[in-house]
Design a protein around this motif. Sequence first.
Motif, PDB file in Angstrom:
ATOM      1  N   ARG A  31     -17.916  -3.259  -8.282  1.00 10.61           N
ATOM      2  CA  ARG A  31     -17.211  -2.031  -7.894  1.00 10.61           C
ATOM      3  C   ARG A  31     -15.951  -1.841  -8.730  1.00 10.61           C
ATOM      4  N   GLY A  36      -5.506   2.487  -4.356  1.00  7.48           N
ATOM      5  CA  GLY A  36      -5.509   1.928  -2.996  1.00  7.48           C
ATOM      6  C   GLY A  36      -5.767   0.435  -3.088  1.00  7.48           C
ATOM      7  N   GLU A  37      -4.748  -0.307  -3.556  1.00  8.76           N
ATOM      8  CA  GLU A  37      -4.931  -1.751  -3.755  1.00  8.76           C
ATOM      9  C   GLU A  37      -4.121  -2.513  -2.711  1.00  8.76           C
ATOM     10  N   HIS A  38      -4.730  -3.543  -2.146  1.00  6.52           N
ATOM     11  CA  HIS A  38      -4.103  -4.373  -1.108  1.00  6.52           C
ATOM     12  C   HIS A  38      -3.749  -3.541   0.129  1.00  6.52           C
ATOM     13  N   ASP A  40      -6.505  -2.438   2.114  1.00  2.00           N
ATOM     14  CA  ASP A  40      -7.647  -2.506   3.053  1.00  2.00           C
ATOM     15  C   ASP A  40      -7.365  -3.430   4.236  1.00  2.00           C
ATOM     16  N   TYR A  41      -6.766  -4.598   3.971  1.00  2.00           N
ATOM     17  CA  TYR A  41      -6.520  -5.516   5.089  1.00  2.00           C
ATOM     18  C   TYR A  41      -5.294  -5.097   5.900  1.00  2.00           C
ATOM     19  N   CYS A 170     -10.089 -11.773   2.479  1.00  5.03           N
ATOM     20  CA  CYS A 170     -10.198 -10.434   1.881  1.00  5.03           C
ATOM     21  C   CYS A 170     -10.398  -9.371   2.949  1.00  5.03           C
ATOM     22  N   GLY A 171     -10.120  -8.132   2.558  1.00  4.89           N
ATOM     23  CA  GLY A 171     -10.400  -6.986   3.423  1.00  4.89           C
ATOM     24  C   GLY A 171     -11.857  -6.574   3.263  1.00  4.89           C
ATOM     25  N   ILE A 172     -12.154  -5.327   3.656  1.00  9.87           N
ATOM     26  CA  ILE A 172     -13.562  -4.893   3.711  1.00  9.87           C
ATOM     27  C   ILE A 172     -13.920  -3.939   2.564  1.00  9.87           C
ATOM     28  N   MET A 173     -12.938  -3.591   1.707  1.00  9.23           N
ATOM     29  CA  MET A 173     -13.212  -2.581   0.674  1.00  9.23           C
ATOM     30  C   MET A 173     -14.423  -2.910  -0.189  1.00  9.23           C
ATOM     31  N   ASP A 174     -14.461  -4.119  -0.736  1.00  5.86           N
ATOM     32  CA  ASP A 174     -15.485  -4.437  -1.739  1.00  5.86           C
ATOM     33  C   ASP A 174     -16.882  -4.372  -1.127  1.00  5.86           C
ATOM     34  N   TYR A 224      -3.115 -14.296  -2.576  1.00  2.00           N
ATOM     35  CA  TYR A 224      -3.707 -13.209  -1.793  1.00  2.00           C
ATOM     36  C   TYR A 224      -3.437 -13.449  -0.299  1.00  2.00           C
ATOM     37  N   GLY A 338      -8.046  -4.456  -8.341  1.00  2.00           N
ATOM     38  CA  GLY A 338      -8.501  -5.603  -7.540  1.00  2.00           C
ATOM     39  C   GLY A 338      -7.331  -6.438  -7.060  1.00  2.00           C
ATOM     40  N   ALA A 339      -7.611  -7.701  -6.786  1.00  2.00           N
ATOM     41  CA  ALA A 339      -6.597  -8.564  -6.184  1.00  2.00           C
ATOM     42  C   ALA A 339      -5.422  -8.829  -7.122  1.00  2.00           C
TER      43      ALA A 339
HETATM   44  C1  GLA Z   1      -9.901  -8.089  -3.424  1.00  2.00           C
HETATM   45  C2  GLA Z   1     -10.342  -8.101  -1.970  1.00  2.00           C
HETATM   46  C3  GLA Z   1     -10.293  -6.707  -1.357  1.00  2.00           C
HETATM   47  C4  GLA Z   1      -8.970  -6.023  -1.610  1.00  2.00           C
HETATM   48  C5  GLA Z   1      -8.557  -6.162  -3.075  1.00  2.00           C
HETATM   49  C6  GLA Z   1      -7.153  -5.667  -3.301  1.00  2.00           C
HETATM   50  O1  GLA Z   1     -10.820  -7.386  -4.211  1.00  2.00           O
HETATM   51  O2  GLA Z   1     -11.654  -8.613  -1.863  1.00  2.00           O
HETATM   52  O3  GLA Z   1     -10.592  -6.781   0.017  1.00  2.00           O
HETATM   53  O4  GLA Z   1      -7.983  -6.490  -0.742  1.00  2.00           O
HETATM   54  O5  GLA Z   1      -8.618  -7.497  -3.533  1.00  2.00           O
HETATM   55  O6  GLA Z   1      -7.083  -4.309  -3.065  1.00  2.00           O
END
Ligand code: GLA
Length: 398
Positions: A31, A36-38, A40-41, A170-174, A224, A338-339
């Motif tokens: 993806r 919109g980084e960091h 999602d959580y 991690c959050g749920i975005m990915d 993270y 990303g992260a």
């Molecule tokens: C990683 C995590 C995501 C998100 C990004 C930062 O990709 O897996 O859940 O937090 O970092 O946006």
Amino acid sequence: MGLDRLQNLKIAFRNLFGENKSAIAVRSPGRVNLIGEHTDYNEGFVLPAAVDKAVLFVVAPRTDSQCRFFAADLNDSFSTDISQLRQSDKGWPNYLLGVISELRKDGLTVPGCDLVFGGDVPIGAGISSSAALECGFAHAVNELFGFGLSKLDLARLGQRAENNFVGVKCGIMDQIANMFGRDGKVLKIDCRSLEIEYFPFERNDLSIVLCETDSKRSLVSSEYNIRRQQCEAGVSILRRHATEIRSLRDVNAEMLRDHRSEMESIIFQRCAYVVEENARVLGACADLQRNDIRSFGQKMYQSHSGLRDGYQVSSPDLDFLVDAAGSISGVLGARMMGAGFGGCTINVVEQEKVESFIDAIQNRTRERCGKASNVYVTRIQSGTSLVVEEQTCVEHIS
Ligand code: GLA
């Protein structure tokens, strides 16, 4: 993702495990995230899309409880009995074992399986090869064993595998982008309600180009998790004043300013970035609706500045790539993706300038460190799915 690659994986499968008429194939994409980084959580907003770089799986059920995995690109094997799941030092098996472990926690009986996988999602580049592994495997197992789980169940399962078995909170975005991606569309995900709004992003005049840094991402999981805790620390301070605050999603800039003196400055800085980034995603979606790509691109630069200075998850190599991109003609927006702590930058580039952009960025990175950056021109494609082939192909393979 060519058919050739799939044929090669099928041949590898047959050579390793013998013919199996019950084998299925699944495609699971990497993806990108436009902005919109960091967030999602923090139950905020993100704007990712699934892309044409993907992991392919060939997987068949077994009648015992053995799992045999082969990572074709790494030329590496792993096997275990399902009754003895534990973390592997090899790293990559954990994304798969984590899925089995979470299915078992849900009370499902998971039989063994044979699996060969491989693809062209660069590893450690911030394109979420991890979610591609988790969700692709979860999808395959769901199909093979008829668990009847929904796409959302599978996305959540993938996230839990990473949280609990891999150890990245991690959050749920990915995982949502991976499961729900659509051709030519970016997904505005509300990470609280998990509602998805699709925005067209297929334009002949624009390209999404990723530039990879050479830096190792060794800090990524520890830092993270620290960022996540810092956000939670901010929320718990604010909640003393307003008990309805559940996450930074419920916080605005004014509330944060009012209670600044109660927080360590680093906590304020982290929270302020998240609050601003959430607002930027909403603004960026409004830009897309108005077809104002210039304004959208400016928000990408602002996002990068926030990630660099406030959230402090960038790296000198990422900053260099973003600064360089900003001075190259035809680039509308650029930021780390990303992260962080390495991985890729994402660049929105005018289609007719893509080649000159690639030349310029590679020259600059060559001058800086003696090696040209890897560059990937991506197209937005659909999410994880079964690969259904023509009958003639299937006969040819099995
Ligand atoms: C990683 C995590 C995501 C998100 C990004 C930062 O990709 O897996 O859940 O937090 O970092 O946006």
